[in-house]
Motif scaffolding. Structure first.
Motif, PDB file in Angstrom:
ATOM      1  N   GLN A 172       0.820  -1.207   0.000  1.00  0.00           N
ATOM      2  CA  GLN A 172       0.000   0.000   0.000  1.00  0.00           C
ATOM      3  C   GLN A 172       0.856   1.260   0.000  1.00  0.00           C
ATOM      4  N   GLY A 173       2.114   1.142   0.436  1.00  0.00           N
ATOM      5  CA  GLY A 173       3.052   2.222   0.242  1.00  0.00           C
ATOM      6  C   GLY A 173       3.282   3.194   1.376  1.00  0.00           C
ATOM      7  N   SER A 174       2.459   3.229   2.371  1.00  0.00           N
ATOM      8  CA  SER A 174       2.650   4.228   3.426  1.00  0.00           C
ATOM      9  C   SER A 174       2.992   3.584   4.773  1.00  0.00           C
ATOM     10  N   ALA A 175       3.577   2.414   4.729  1.00  0.00           N
ATOM     11  CA  ALA A 175       3.906   1.699   5.963  1.00  0.00           C
ATOM     12  C   ALA A 175       5.159   2.284   6.602  1.00  0.00           C
ATOM     13  N   PRO A 176       5.158   2.392   7.927  1.00  0.00           N
ATOM     14  CA  PRO A 176       6.376   2.843   8.621  1.00  0.00           C
ATOM     15  C   PRO A 176       7.528   1.854   8.408  1.00  0.00           C
ATOM     16  N   GLN A 177       8.731   2.333   8.604  1.00  0.00           N
ATOM     17  CA  GLN A 177       9.915   1.510   8.387  1.00  0.00           C
ATOM     18  C   GLN A 177       9.943   0.284   9.302  1.00  0.00           C
ATOM     19  N   GLN A 178       9.354   0.389  10.494  1.00  0.00           N
ATOM     20  CA  GLN A 178       9.336  -0.767  11.402  1.00  0.00           C
ATOM     21  C   GLN A 178       8.610  -1.957  10.780  1.00  0.00           C
ATOM     22  N   ILE A 179       7.614  -1.688   9.941  1.00  0.00           N
ATOM     23  CA  ILE A 179       6.909  -2.797   9.296  1.00  0.00           C
ATOM     24  C   ILE A 179       7.839  -3.515   8.326  1.00  0.00           C
ATOM     25  N   LEU A 180       8.614  -2.763   7.576  1.00  0.00           N
ATOM     26  CA  LEU A 180       9.563  -3.384   6.653  1.00  0.00           C
ATOM     27  C   LEU A 180      10.619  -4.186   7.419  1.00  0.00           C
ATOM     28  N   ILE A 181      11.153  -3.608   8.472  1.00  0.00           N
ATOM     29  CA  ILE A 181      12.174  -4.300   9.265  1.00  0.00           C
ATOM     30  C   ILE A 181      11.590  -5.562   9.892  1.00  0.00           C
ATOM     31  N   GLY A 182      10.405  -5.442  10.503  1.00  0.00           N
ATOM     32  CA  GLY A 182       9.747  -6.602  11.097  1.00  0.00           C
ATOM     33  C   GLY A 182       9.461  -7.668  10.055  1.00  0.00           C
ATOM     34  N   PHE A 183       9.001  -7.238   8.876  1.00  0.00           N
ATOM     35  CA  PHE A 183       8.712  -8.169   7.794  1.00  0.00           C
ATOM     36  C   PHE A 183       9.972  -8.933   7.385  1.00  0.00           C
ATOM     37  N   VAL A 184      11.072  -8.222   7.194  1.00  0.00           N
ATOM     38  CA  VAL A 184      12.321  -8.872   6.784  1.00  0.00           C
ATOM     39  C   VAL A 184      12.773  -9.876   7.844  1.00  0.00           C
ATOM     40  N   LEU A 185      12.717  -9.483   9.114  1.00  0.00           N
ATOM     41  CA  LEU A 185      13.106 -10.405  10.182  1.00  0.00           C
ATOM     42  C   LEU A 185      12.213 -11.637  10.201  1.00  0.00           C
ATOM     43  N   LEU A 186      10.920 -11.437  10.004  1.00  0.00           N
ATOM     44  CA  LEU A 186       9.997 -12.570  10.038  1.00  0.00           C
ATOM     45  C   LEU A 186      10.123 -13.456   8.802  1.00  0.00           C
ATOM     46  N   VAL A 187      10.502 -12.880   7.674  1.00  0.00           N
ATOM     47  CA  VAL A 187      10.782 -13.705   6.488  1.00  0.00           C
ATOM     48  C   VAL A 187      12.024 -14.566   6.740  1.00  0.00           C
ATOM     49  N   ILE A 188      13.035 -13.980   7.370  1.00  0.00           N
ATOM     50  CA  ILE A 188      14.231 -14.753   7.723  1.00  0.00           C
ATOM     51  C   ILE A 188      13.854 -15.888   8.675  1.00  0.00           C
ATOM     52  N   ALA A 189      13.000 -15.579   9.659  1.00  0.00           N
ATOM     53  CA  ALA A 189      12.534 -16.618  10.584  1.00  0.00           C
ATOM     54  C   ALA A 189      11.765 -17.698   9.830  1.00  0.00           C
ATOM     55  N   ALA A 190      10.952 -17.293   8.859  1.00  0.00           N
ATOM     56  CA  ALA A 190      10.182 -18.264   8.076  1.00  0.00           C
ATOM     57  C   ALA A 190      11.117 -19.189   7.288  1.00  0.00           C
ATOM     58  N   LEU A 191      12.170 -18.625   6.733  1.00  0.00           N
ATOM     59  CA  LEU A 191      13.139 -19.463   6.011  1.00  0.00           C
ATOM     60  C   LEU A 191      13.775 -20.476   6.966  1.00  0.00           C
ATOM     61  N   GLY A 192      14.073 -20.023   8.168  1.00  0.00           N
ATOM     62  CA  GLY A 192      14.568 -20.953   9.183  1.00  0.00           C
ATOM     63  C   GLY A 192      13.534 -22.013   9.520  1.00  0.00           C
ATOM     64  N   GLY A 193      12.273 -21.624   9.528  1.00  0.00           N
ATOM     65  CA  GLY A 193      11.200 -22.571   9.783  1.00  0.00           C
ATOM     66  C   GLY A 193      11.103 -23.637   8.692  1.00  0.00           C
ATOM     67  N   PHE A 194      11.307 -23.238   7.429  1.00  0.00           N
ATOM     68  CA  PHE A 194      11.324 -24.225   6.342  1.00  0.00           C
ATOM     69  C   PHE A 194      12.477 -25.210   6.540  1.00  0.00           C
ATOM     70  N   PHE A 195      13.616 -24.677   6.965  1.00  0.00           N
ATOM     71  CA  PHE A 195      14.772 -25.540   7.232  1.00  0.00           C
ATOM     72  C   PHE A 195      14.449 -26.529   8.348  1.00  0.00           C
ATOM     73  N   LEU A 196      13.807 -26.038   9.406  1.00  0.00           N
ATOM     74  CA  LEU A 196      13.420 -26.925  10.506  1.00  0.00           C
ATOM     75  C   LEU A 196      12.420 -27.974  10.042  1.00  0.00           C
ATOM     76  N   ALA A 197      11.460 -27.566   9.222  1.00  0.00           N
ATOM     77  CA  ALA A 197      10.460 -28.511   8.718  1.00  0.00           C
ATOM     78  C   ALA A 197      11.114 -29.599   7.859  1.00  0.00           C
ATOM     79  N   SER A 198      12.194 -29.239   7.171  1.00  0.00           N
ATOM     80  CA  SER A 198      12.871 -30.237   6.342  1.00  0.00           C
ATOM     81  C   SER A 198      13.429 -31.376   7.196  1.00  0.00           C
TER      82      SER A 198
END
Length: 112
Positions: free
Chosen positions: A54-80
């Motif tokens: 949507q374009g008007s998100a504060p920077q904390q949303i982007l930072i939180g999103f990136v951290l949670l995507v990294i966590a999700a990638l770790g979760g895929f590794f754990l699921a493997s």
């Protein structure tokens, strides 16, 4: 929408605590709970992605999103490991949890 994402991530975190407790006790985590945990995390990420697009998100949303995507990638590794019927390394479980908590706290800072 950020409130909804936080609630969803909090529910995912509760499941994550149970999953981590199993692995840290050298037991396999319940597969159904793993699927629920991953699904809630994915829903939360989609909500954050909508906010970002949507374009008007504060920077904390982007930072939180990136951290949670990294966590999700770790979760895929754990699921493997789970899919191969092997217990994952405990250190990876801890790193996954720490990164996810940092992402959650980054998002939570928006409403506190």
């Amino acid at each position: 929408m950020i409130n909804s994402a936080l609630i969803i991530f909090a529910l995912a975190a509760l499941g994550g605590v149970v999953l981590a407790a199993h692995v840290l006790r050298n037991r396999f985590a319940p597969w159904l709970l793993s699927i629920l945990h991953a699904s809630l995390g994915a829903i939360g990420l989609v909500l954050l992605l909508i906010l970002l697009v949507q374009g008007s998100a504060p920077q904390q949303i982007l930072i939180g999103f990136v951290l949670l995507v990294i966590a999700a990638l770790g979760g895929f590794f754990l699921a493997s490991f789970h899919m191969r019927q092997k217990l994952p390394p405990k250190a990876v479980v801890v790193v996954h949890a720490v990164v996810a908590v940092l992402g959650f706290l980054t998002l939570l800072s928006l409403i506190l």
